[in-house]
Structure formats: structure tokens, C-alpha cells
Design a protein around this motif. Structure first.
Motif, mmCIF file in Angstrom:
data_model
loop_
_atom_site.group_PDB
_atom_site.id
_atom_site.type_symbol
_atom_site.label_atom_id
_atom_site.label_comp_id
_atom_site.label_asym_id
_atom_site.label_seq_id
_atom_site.Cartn_x
_atom_site.Cartn_y
_atom_site.Cartn_z
ATOM 1 N N LEU A 158 0.764 -1.268 -0.100
ATOM 2 C CA LEU A 158 -0.093 -0.134 0.022
ATOM 3 C C LEU A 158 0.765 1.235 -0.089
ATOM 4 O O LEU A 158 0.730 2.391 -0.794
ATOM 5 N N ASP A 159 1.880 1.244 0.735
ATOM 6 C CA ASP A 159 2.707 2.353 0.874
ATOM 7 C C ASP A 159 3.463 2.709 -0.665
ATOM 8 O O ASP A 159 3.730 3.846 -1.105
ATOM 9 N N GLU A 160 4.038 1.354 -1.207
ATOM 10 C CA GLU A 160 4.620 1.736 -2.573
ATOM 11 C C GLU A 160 3.423 2.438 -3.492
ATOM 12 O O GLU A 160 3.681 3.255 -4.386
ATOM 13 N N ALA A 161 2.079 1.800 -3.195
ATOM 14 C CA ALA A 161 1.134 2.120 -4.208
ATOM 15 C C ALA A 161 0.802 3.813 -3.947
ATOM 16 O O ALA A 161 0.822 4.696 -4.984
ATOM 17 N N ILE A 162 0.965 4.178 -2.826
ATOM 18 C CA ILE A 162 0.640 5.706 -2.556
ATOM 19 C C ILE A 162 1.838 6.521 -3.251
ATOM 20 O O ILE A 162 1.596 7.487 -3.610
ATOM 21 N N LEU A 163 3.030 6.055 -3.099
ATOM 22 C CA LEU A 163 4.183 6.455 -3.671
ATOM 23 C C LEU A 163 4.102 6.731 -5.184
ATOM 24 O O LEU A 163 4.349 7.772 -5.741
ATOM 25 N N ALA A 164 3.591 5.546 -5.862
ATOM 26 C CA ALA A 164 3.134 5.481 -7.416
ATOM 27 C C ALA A 164 2.320 6.592 -7.857
ATOM 28 O O ALA A 164 2.385 7.291 -8.786
ATOM 29 N N LEU A 165 1.160 6.602 -6.952
ATOM 30 C CA LEU A 165 0.049 7.813 -7.075
ATOM 31 C C LEU A 165 0.753 9.059 -7.353
ATOM 32 O O LEU A 165 0.311 9.841 -7.882
ATOM 33 N N LYS A 166 1.532 9.354 -6.178
ATOM 34 C CA LYS A 166 2.062 10.721 -6.041
ATOM 35 C C LYS A 166 3.147 10.907 -7.318
ATOM 36 O O LYS A 166 3.092 12.261 -7.617
ATOM 37 N N ALA A 167 3.870 10.049 -7.640
ATOM 38 C CA ALA A 167 4.718 10.126 -8.676
ATOM 39 C C ALA A 167 3.876 10.692 -9.946
ATOM 40 O O ALA A 167 4.373 11.222 -10.894
ATOM 41 N N LEU A 168 2.549 9.902 -10.097
ATOM 42 C CA LEU A 168 1.707 10.332 -11.159
ATOM 43 C C LEU A 168 1.053 11.714 -11.076
ATOM 44 O O LEU A 168 0.431 12.188 -12.066
ATOM 45 N N GLY A 169 1.067 12.447 -9.940
ATOM 46 C CA GLY A 169 0.808 13.737 -9.994
ATOM 47 C C GLY A 169 -0.526 13.853 -9.040
ATOM 48 O O GLY A 169 -1.027 14.986 -8.986
#
Length: 202
Positions: A158-169
Motif C-alpha cells: 500500500l505504501d508503494e502504491a501511494i508513492l506511485a500515485l504521488k509520482a503520477l501527480g
């Protein structure tokens, strides 16, 4: 211009993957890097697009040529850069994106990070009727959805997913709106991202 790079997936993180070929590790930004997690350590072909600006040279990678074609067409729209185009492709539902453009559904398009009304209107003006070569059947679920994460890895995924969402903007506020529902699930990182994107686009 590189047509594709064939090599071994050596690293996956929220912003990019690294593929090793001939002793060189290529850092490649992709719409959802974690879709490549099942291929870690395996030989994989990635279709690439090299983006050059005065201050940067970057590689973007895709599992299919058709996905790359849509990315390039999005880049041709004024107001959409590589990061915005990746966010649109990360949604994983090109059929809905194309339908929104064809139906002039601005309300759907402005839900993507960085896409305001002006950019949504420009997408429609530039791309409507010009996406016939992007066939939805070319975008299957490339990996089965059965790889459910075990409980001890849920928090990390979940933490990795949240970081990925932030990376997408996506903003912290937008992510916070869906995080409670995500916490109730036991999924892989890739599945968390896909679920979050579907909820964010509602």
C-alpha cells in the motif's frame, strides 16, 4: 530512437523500472511500474520512447506498441507532458479514455492530474476521430489478478502504491480520499494502484 529494449528487469520502484541489457541498466519511466513486478528477474521486451528536452533526456517504456502510440498522441496535445500522459495511461482503461474523447466528455478527462478544462478541450479538438489505430483489444489485463499479497506485505504494498500515485501527480488530498478504502483490501502494489485509480476517476 530506440524501438525497444530487451533485457532483464532488475529493479521496480514507484517512478520507474530498470532493465539490464548488455551490462547497462536503463532507467525507464512507465505508466504503472508495478505491472512489471511479476517479471522481476526475467527477460522482457519493452517498447520505448525517448523524450529529449534542453534539460533532460528520458526513456519511457510500454508493454505494447499500441500503448506507446497512445502516449505519443497524448504528447502531441498542447498542455500534456510525459508525466500527464503517463497518468492517463496508468488508469489502465484506454477504452474509457478514447470514449471520453470521442464523446467530448470533459468531466471525465479533467479528473486526471494536470488536466484542466482547457487541456481537456484541447485533447478533444486534437484527438477526436484520430484514434482509430488504438484498438482497445490490444490492452488486455497483461497479468492475472490472482497474485494477492499476503498480510505481512500489505502495508508495504500500500505504501508503494501511494508513492506511485504521488509520482503520477495525484495530491495528498486526493489520495487520502481513497486510502481508507484501500486499507480494507489485501492486494499487490499493482492491484492497489489500479483500484485507487478507478476510485479517483469516479
Amino acid at each position: 530512437m530506440y524501438e525497444f529494449i530487451k533485457g532483464t528487469i532488475e529493479y521496480v520502484c514507484p517512478e520507474y523500472i530498470v532493465i539490464e541489457n548488455g551490462g547497462i541498466g536503463y532507467q525507464i519511466s512507465t505508466p504503472n511500474p508495478f505491472t512489471f513486478s511479476p517479471l522481476f528477474g526475467q527477460t522482457t521486451k519493452i517498447y520505448t520512447y525517448q523524450h529529449v528536452r534542453e534539460d533532460i533526456i528520458a526513456l519511457y517504456g510500454f508493454q505494447l506498441r499500441e500503448e506507446r502510440t497512445l502516449f505519443k498522441k497524448l504528447l502531441g496535445v498542447s498542455g500534456i507532458g510525459p508525466k500527464g500522459a503517463l497518468a492517463i495511461l496508468a488508469y489502465g482503461e484506454p477504452t474509457q479514455v478514447i470514449q471520453a474523447i470521442e464523446n467530448e466528455n470533459e468531466a471525465f478527462l479533467i479528473k486526471f492530474p494536470g488536466v484542466g478544462k482547457k487541456t481537456a478541450r484541447q485533447m478533444i479538438l486534437d484527438l477526436k476521430g484520430k484514434l482509430q489505430d488504438i484498438v482497445p483489444d490490444y490492452f488486455p489485463n497483461l497479468f492475472n489478478e490472482g497474485n494477492i499479497g499476503n498480510q505481512e506485505n500489505d502495508t508495504e504494498s500500500l505504501d508503494e502504491a501511494i508513492l506511485a500515485l504521488k509520482a503520477l501527480g495525484y495530491s495528498d488530498k486526493e489520495i487520502k480520499k481513497v486510502s481508507k478504502e484501500l486499507q480494507q483490501e489485501k492486494l499487490t502494489t499493482d492491484q492497489y494502484i489500479k483500484l485507487a485509480l478507478k476510485k479517483l476517476m469516479k
